[in-house]
Design an enzyme around this catalytic site. Structure first.
Site, PDB file in Angstrom:
ATOM      1  N   LEU A  95      94.465  20.939  34.778  1.00 35.46           N
ATOM      2  CA  LEU A  95      93.531  19.999  34.157  1.00 35.46           C
ATOM      3  C   LEU A  95      93.137  18.924  35.162  1.00 35.46           C
ATOM      4  O   LEU A  95      92.877  17.793  34.793  1.00 35.46           O
ATOM      5  CB  LEU A  95      94.174  19.347  32.917  1.00 35.46           C
ATOM      6  CG  LEU A  95      94.323  20.233  31.676  1.00 35.46           C
ATOM      7  CD1 LEU A  95      95.012  19.477  30.544  1.00 35.46           C
ATOM      8  CD2 LEU A  95      92.952  20.735  31.186  1.00 35.46           C
ATOM      9  N   CYS A 153      89.779  34.365  43.827  1.00 34.73           N
ATOM     10  CA  CYS A 153      90.050  34.998  42.525  1.00 34.73           C
ATOM     11  C   CYS A 153      89.169  34.520  41.387  1.00 34.73           C
ATOM     12  O   CYS A 153      88.515  35.322  40.724  1.00 34.73           O
ATOM     13  CB  CYS A 153      91.512  34.785  42.140  1.00 34.73           C
ATOM     14  SG  CYS A 153      92.643  35.729  43.159  1.00 34.73           S
ATOM     15  N   LEU A 185      99.764  35.444  42.154  1.00 32.57           N
ATOM     16  CA  LEU A 185     100.131  34.540  43.244  1.00 32.57           C
ATOM     17  C   LEU A 185      99.006  33.571  43.549  1.00 32.57           C
ATOM     18  O   LEU A 185      97.855  33.974  43.632  1.00 32.57           O
ATOM     19  CB  LEU A 185     100.426  35.347  44.518  1.00 32.57           C
ATOM     20  CG  LEU A 185     101.346  36.548  44.363  1.00 32.57           C
ATOM     21  CD1 LEU A 185     101.442  37.302  45.687  1.00 32.57           C
ATOM     22  CD2 LEU A 185     102.717  36.088  43.901  1.00 32.57           C
ATOM     23  N   ARG A 186      99.364  32.301  43.727  1.00 31.76           N
ATOM     24  CA  ARG A 186      98.384  31.323  44.195  1.00 31.76           C
ATOM     25  C   ARG A 186      98.503  31.231  45.703  1.00 31.76           C
ATOM     26  O   ARG A 186      99.611  31.221  46.243  1.00 31.76           O
ATOM     27  CB  ARG A 186      98.686  29.937  43.619  1.00 31.76           C
ATOM     28  CG  ARG A 186      98.377  29.801  42.147  1.00 31.76           C
ATOM     29  CD  ARG A 186      99.046  28.560  41.602  1.00 31.76           C
ATOM     30  NE  ARG A 186     100.491  28.621  41.789  1.00 31.76           N
ATOM     31  CZ  ARG A 186     101.334  27.643  41.511  1.00 31.76           C
ATOM     32  NH1 ARG A 186     100.883  26.504  41.051  1.00 31.76           N
ATOM     33  NH2 ARG A 186     102.636  27.781  41.691  1.00 31.76           N
ATOM     34  N   GLU A 187      97.377  31.138  46.369  1.00 35.72           N
ATOM     35  CA  GLU A 187      97.421  30.966  47.816  1.00 35.72           C
ATOM     36  C   GLU A 187      98.086  29.629  48.122  1.00 35.72           C
ATOM     37  O   GLU A 187      97.882  28.644  47.417  1.00 35.72           O
ATOM     38  CB  GLU A 187      96.008  30.993  48.397  1.00 35.72           C
ATOM     39  CG  GLU A 187      95.398  32.373  48.298  1.00 35.72           C
ATOM     40  CD  GLU A 187      94.043  32.460  48.970  1.00 35.72           C
ATOM     41  OE1 GLU A 187      93.818  31.777  49.978  1.00 35.72           O
ATOM     42  OE2 GLU A 187      93.213  33.223  48.465  1.00 35.72           O
ATOM     43  N   GLU A 224      99.105  40.878  40.270  1.00 36.90           N
ATOM     44  CA  GLU A 224      99.791  39.733  40.886  1.00 36.90           C
ATOM     45  C   GLU A 224      99.194  38.448  40.338  1.00 36.90           C
ATOM     46  O   GLU A 224      98.032  38.414  39.951  1.00 36.90           O
ATOM     47  CB  GLU A 224      99.676  39.814  42.410  1.00 36.90           C
ATOM     48  CG  GLU A 224      98.270  39.927  42.975  1.00 36.90           C
ATOM     49  CD  GLU A 224      97.550  38.608  43.151  1.00 36.90           C
ATOM     50  OE1 GLU A 224      98.240  37.586  43.142  1.00 36.90           O
ATOM     51  OE2 GLU A 224      96.318  38.619  43.266  1.00 36.90           O
ATOM     52  N   THR A 257      89.127  44.412  46.843  1.00 39.57           N
ATOM     53  CA  THR A 257      88.138  44.948  45.895  1.00 39.57           C
ATOM     54  C   THR A 257      86.951  44.002  45.898  1.00 39.57           C
ATOM     55  O   THR A 257      86.814  43.173  45.002  1.00 39.57           O
ATOM     56  CB  THR A 257      88.712  45.041  44.467  1.00 39.57           C
ATOM     57  OG1 THR A 257      89.382  43.809  44.170  1.00 39.57           O
ATOM     58  CG2 THR A 257      89.664  46.181  44.321  1.00 39.57           C
ATOM     59  N   ARG A 281      86.965  31.203  51.590  1.00 38.54           N
ATOM     60  CA  ARG A 281      86.165  32.064  50.712  1.00 38.54           C
ATOM     61  C   ARG A 281      85.826  31.355  49.415  1.00 38.54           C
ATOM     62  O   ARG A 281      86.690  30.786  48.768  1.00 38.54           O
ATOM     63  CB  ARG A 281      86.918  33.370  50.407  1.00 38.54           C
ATOM     64  CG  ARG A 281      86.926  34.325  51.571  1.00 38.54           C
ATOM     65  CD  ARG A 281      87.788  35.527  51.262  1.00 38.54           C
ATOM     66  NE  ARG A 281      89.195  35.168  51.105  1.00 38.54           N
ATOM     67  CZ  ARG A 281      90.134  35.999  50.665  1.00 38.54           C
ATOM     68  NH1 ARG A 281      89.815  37.228  50.325  1.00 38.54           N
ATOM     69  NH2 ARG A 281      91.380  35.609  50.571  1.00 38.54           N
ATOM     70  N   LYS A 337      95.763  43.332  63.847  1.00 38.94           N
ATOM     71  CA  LYS A 337      96.560  42.588  62.864  1.00 38.94           C
ATOM     72  C   LYS A 337      98.009  43.082  62.873  1.00 38.94           C
ATOM     73  O   LYS A 337      98.957  42.286  62.859  1.00 38.94           O
ATOM     74  CB  LYS A 337      95.948  42.787  61.480  1.00 38.94           C
ATOM     75  CG  LYS A 337      96.330  41.761  60.466  1.00 38.94           C
ATOM     76  CD  LYS A 337      95.528  42.070  59.223  1.00 38.94           C
ATOM     77  CE  LYS A 337      95.612  41.004  58.209  1.00 38.94           C
ATOM     78  NZ  LYS A 337      94.818  41.360  57.019  1.00 38.94           N
TER      79      LYS A 337
HETATM   80  C1  UDX Z   1      94.434  31.788  41.463  1.00 33.75           C
HETATM   81  C2  UDX Z   1      95.454  31.939  40.338  1.00 33.75           C
HETATM   82  O1  UDX Z   1      96.108  30.679  40.105  1.00 33.75           O
HETATM   83  C3  UDX Z   1      96.461  33.022  40.659  1.00 33.75           C
HETATM   84  O2  UDX Z   1      97.342  33.188  39.569  1.00 33.75           O
HETATM   85  C4  UDX Z   1      95.713  34.319  40.935  1.00 33.75           C
HETATM   86  O3  UDX Z   1      96.593  35.348  41.280  1.00 33.75           O
HETATM   87  C5  UDX Z   1      94.699  34.115  42.059  1.00 33.75           C
HETATM   88  O4  UDX Z   1      93.828  33.045  41.711  1.00 33.75           O
HETATM   89  P1  UDX Z   1      94.309  30.643  43.848  1.00 33.75           P
HETATM   90  O5  UDX Z   1      92.936  31.202  43.944  1.00 33.75           O
HETATM   91  O6  UDX Z   1      95.214  30.769  45.017  1.00 33.75           O
HETATM   92  O7  UDX Z   1      95.095  31.307  42.626  1.00 33.75           O
HETATM   93  O8  UDX Z   1      94.146  29.082  43.545  1.00 33.75           O
HETATM   94  P2  UDX Z   1      94.472  28.066  42.371  1.00 33.75           P
HETATM   95  O9  UDX Z   1      95.536  27.157  42.809  1.00 33.75           O
HETATM   96  O10 UDX Z   1      94.631  28.722  41.078  1.00 33.75           O
HETATM   97  O11 UDX Z   1      93.092  27.223  42.362  1.00 33.75           O
HETATM   98  C6  UDX Z   1      91.838  27.866  42.145  1.00 33.75           C
HETATM   99  C7  UDX Z   1      90.718  26.859  42.214  1.00 33.75           C
HETATM  100  O12 UDX Z   1      90.763  25.954  41.112  1.00 33.75           O
HETATM  101  C8  UDX Z   1      90.735  25.973  43.456  1.00 33.75           C
HETATM  102  O13 UDX Z   1      89.406  25.796  43.917  1.00 33.75           O
HETATM  103  C9  UDX Z   1      91.341  24.677  42.952  1.00 33.75           C
HETATM  104  O14 UDX Z   1      90.976  23.563  43.722  1.00 33.75           O
HETATM  105  C10 UDX Z   1      90.764  24.609  41.560  1.00 33.75           C
HETATM  106  N1  UDX Z   1      91.574  23.803  40.625  1.00 33.75           N
HETATM  107  C11 UDX Z   1      92.833  24.196  40.278  1.00 33.75           C
HETATM  108  C12 UDX Z   1      91.021  22.660  40.051  1.00 33.75           C
HETATM  109  O15 UDX Z   1      89.873  22.287  40.339  1.00 33.75           O
HETATM  110  N2  UDX Z   1      91.765  21.961  39.138  1.00 33.75           N
HETATM  111  C13 UDX Z   1      93.012  22.326  38.766  1.00 33.75           C
HETATM  112  O16 UDX Z   1      93.609  21.644  37.924  1.00 33.75           O
HETATM  113  C14 UDX Z   1      93.571  23.484  39.363  1.00 33.75           C
END
Ligand code: UDX
Length: 438
Positions: A249, A259, A152-154, A150, A90, A331, A39
Site C-alpha cells: 500500500l 511481472c 519471488l520478488r527481485e 514462483e 515468456t 525492465r 553467461k
Molecule cells: C513481483 C511479485 O511481488 C512477485 O511475487 C512475483 O513473483 C514477481 O513480481 P517484483 O516485480 O520483483 O515482484 O517487485 P515488487 O516488489 O512486487 O514490486 C513491483 C512494483 O510495484 C515495483 O515497481 C514497486 O515499486 C511497486 N510497488 C510495490 C509500489 O508502488 N508500492 C508498493 O506498495 C509495492
C-alpha cells in the site's frame, strides 16, 4: 530434509538462477543450463550477472560443496536429472499474449533425452493451459509435467525462496506433485497441491491482486491530494484492518518491473479469450498509466506551466532509474516511463541511479538512450529546474538538501516515492511535492 534429488534448471535468469542456487542450498544436486555461453562462463567464475541480495554467497557455497554446476545447453543438464525446472522467458506481445516459443523449444529439446519417470516442472509464468502444451511437446507417457509458479520478488528473491508464504504445485498426477513437494520438504511452509490450471491461475491472481492494491492506493493518494487528506495516515488507518493488511500500500509512480505489467495484461487477455471481460483489471492498468502521467504533471506544475509545453528546454534531475530499489532491473520501470514522457515534451534529463553508473553493458545502455547519466545524486540535480525522485533507493534519504538547493536552478523537488522528509526539504528552502501527502 527429504531425499536429495538430481535437478536440472533450464534458463539462468533471475528465476532460474535463484531457484537452482536455493535448491542446491537445500541439499539437492543441481545443474543449471543456459544457451548463453558467456553467461555460463561468468557463472563458472563465480560472477553473478544480476543484483540480488545473498545470491552470490549461496552460489559460492553450493559450488564449493559440489552441489551446483553450470553448463551450456539444456540436454547436458536434463539427461541426468530426476526433475527438470523450466525457467526460460515468456516474452509478451503488445496484445498481452505470451510467447511460449522458448518453453516449447526447451521442452522439445529435452523430451527425448529425459530419464524414465523424470518430472518436468514449469516455473515460468505461462498462460493457463500451458502445462498441457508442454506435455504435448515433451511427448513422453512416463514423464509428468507439473506447474510450480514462483512468487519471488527481485532483490529479495533468495529470502522469498527460502521463506515462502506457500509453495503451489499443480499436477494431474498426484505422485508427481508429491515428488516435487518433497524437494521443498525442509522449508517450513504450506504446500498447496492443486491441478495445473488452478496453479497457473494462482500466479496471475496473486500478481493481479497486488497490482490492484497498489493502483488502489495510488488512486486514494490522488483523492487525498484533492480533499486535503494525508495518504500516510489513510494507509495506516486502513492497513491496520486485518482484512486489508499493510503490505503493498505504498503510493508511488505506479507499479512496474518484469511481472506486474506483463501479468496484469495477460490476465485481461486470458479472460477475454475465455469470454470474460475483466473490467476491474482493465481499470487497475488504466490507473497505473494515469499515475505515470500524474507524476509528469507534477513536474509541469513545478515549472509553473499550465501544460506540457512548460517542459520544453527544462532540465530535470532524476534520482533513480530502476523499477524499484534493491535491483538493477530497468525492465518496465515506471521511472523510465515518466522520463520518456518528460523527454517527449522536450525536457533534458540528467539522472543518477546507483546501479547505472557508466560504463554499462550495451543492452542496459540502450535502455537509457537519451538520458545523461551522472556519477552521483548531486551531479544529477546540478542546474536542474526540477528534481524528481523516481526510485526509493535508501541513499536518497541521505541527500544533502542544502547542497541540492545550492546547485539546482529551480526550487522544487517532486518525490514520487514519498521518500524524503518534507519538513527537511522545506528547511533547505525547496518546495516539496509528494504523492498524496499533505
Ligand atoms: C513481483 C511479485 O511481488 C512477485 O511475487 C512475483 O513473483 C514477481 O513480481 P517484483 O516485480 O520483483 O515482484 O517487485 P515488487 O516488489 O512486487 O514490486 C513491483 C512494483 O510495484 C515495483 O515497481 C514497486 O515499486 C511497486 N510497488 C510495490 C509500489 O508502488 N508500492 C508498493 O506498495 C509495492
Amino acid at each position: 530434509m527429504g531425499t536429495p534429488a538430481t535437478i536440472a534448471v533450464i534458463g539462468t535468469g533471475y528465476v532460474g538462477l535463484t531457484t537452482g542456487a536455493c535448491l542446491a542450498h537445500l541439499g539437492h544436486r543441481v545443474v543449471c543450463a543456459d544457451v548463453d555461453t558467456r553467461k555460463i562462463e561468468r557463472l563458472g567464475r563465480g560472477e553473478i550477472p544480476i543484483v540480488e541480495e545473498g545470491l552470490a554467497e549461496i552460489v559460492a557455497d553450493a559450488v564449493a560443496a559440489g552441489r551446483l554446476e553450470f553448463v551450456v545447453g539444456s540436454v547436458n543438464a536434463s539427461e541426468r536429472a530426476d526433475v527438470v525446472f523450466l525457467c526460460v522467458p515468456t516474452p509478451q506481445g503488445d496484445d498481452g499474449s505470451a510467447d511460449l516459443s522458448y518453453i516449447q523449444a526447451a521442452a522439445a529439446e529435452i523430451g527425448p533425452t529425459l530419464r524414465p519417470d523424470a518430472i518436468v516442472v514449469n516455473k515460468s509464468t505461462v498462460p493457463v493451459g500451458s502445462t498441457r502444451v508442454v506435455e504435448r511437446v515433451v511427448q513422453r507417457d512416463d514423464v509428468a509435467v507439473v506447474s510450480n509458479p514462483e512468487f519471488l520478488r527481485e532483490g529479495t528473491a533468495v529470502h522469498d525462496f527460502l521463506h515462502p508464504d506457500r509453495v503451489v504445485i499443480g499436477a494431474n498426477d498426484r505422485s508427481a506433485a508429491e515428488r516435487v513437494a518433497e524437494l521443498y520438504a525442509s522449508l517450513d511452509t504450506e504446500v498447496i497441491l492443486t491441478d495445473p490450471a488452478s496453479a497457473e491461475t494462482i500466479k496471475y491472481a496473486a500478481n493481479g491482486f497486488l497490482a490492484m492494491k497498489i493502483s488502489f492506493v495510488n488512486a486514494i493518494a490522488a483523492m487525498c491530494e484533492a480533499v486535503g487528506a494525508d495518504v500516510a495516515d489513510v494507509v495506516h488507518g486502513i492497513g491496520t484492518d486485518s482484512r486489508i493488511g499493510p503490505a503493498f500500500l505504498r503510493p508511488g509512480p505506479g507499479w512496474g518491473g518484469s511481472c506486474f505489467p506483463k501479468d496484469s495484461r495477460a490476465l485481461v487477455k486470458i479472460a477475454q479469450e475465455h469470454g470474460y471481460n475483466f473490467t476491474m483489471m482493465r481499470g487497475v492498468i488504466d490507473v497505473n498509466d494515469e499515475q505515470r502521467s500524474r507524476m509528469v504533471h507534477k513536474v509541469v506544475h513545478a515549472l509553473g506551466g499550465p501544460d506540457r509545453h512548460a517542459l520544453h528546454g527544462a532540465t530535470i534531475g532524476a534520482l533513480g532509474l530502476t523499477f524499484k530499489a534493491g535491483t538493477d532491473d530497468l525492465r518496465d520501470s515506471p521511472a523510465l516511463a515518466v522520463i520518456a514522457e518528460l523527454r517527449r515534451s522536450g525536457a533534458r534529463i540528467r539522472a543518477y541511479d546507483p546501479t547505472t553508473v557508466p560504463p554499462l553493458e550495451p543492452h542496459r545502455d540502450a535502455m537509457l538512450d537519451g538520458i545523461e547519466l551522472c556519477g552521483s545524486a548531486i551531479e544529477a540535480v546540478t542546474e536542474a529546474d526540477v528534481t524528481i525522485v523516481l526510485t526509493e533507493w535508501p541513499e536518497f534519504t541521505e541527500l544533502d538538501l542544502a547542497k541540492t538547493a545550492e546547485v539546482m536552478a529551480g526550487r522544487t523537488v517532486v518525490d514520487t516515492r514519498n521518500l524524503l522528509d518534507p519538513g527537511r526539504v522545506a528547511e533547505a528552502g525547496l518546495a516539496y511535492d509528494g504523492v498524496g501527502r499533505r
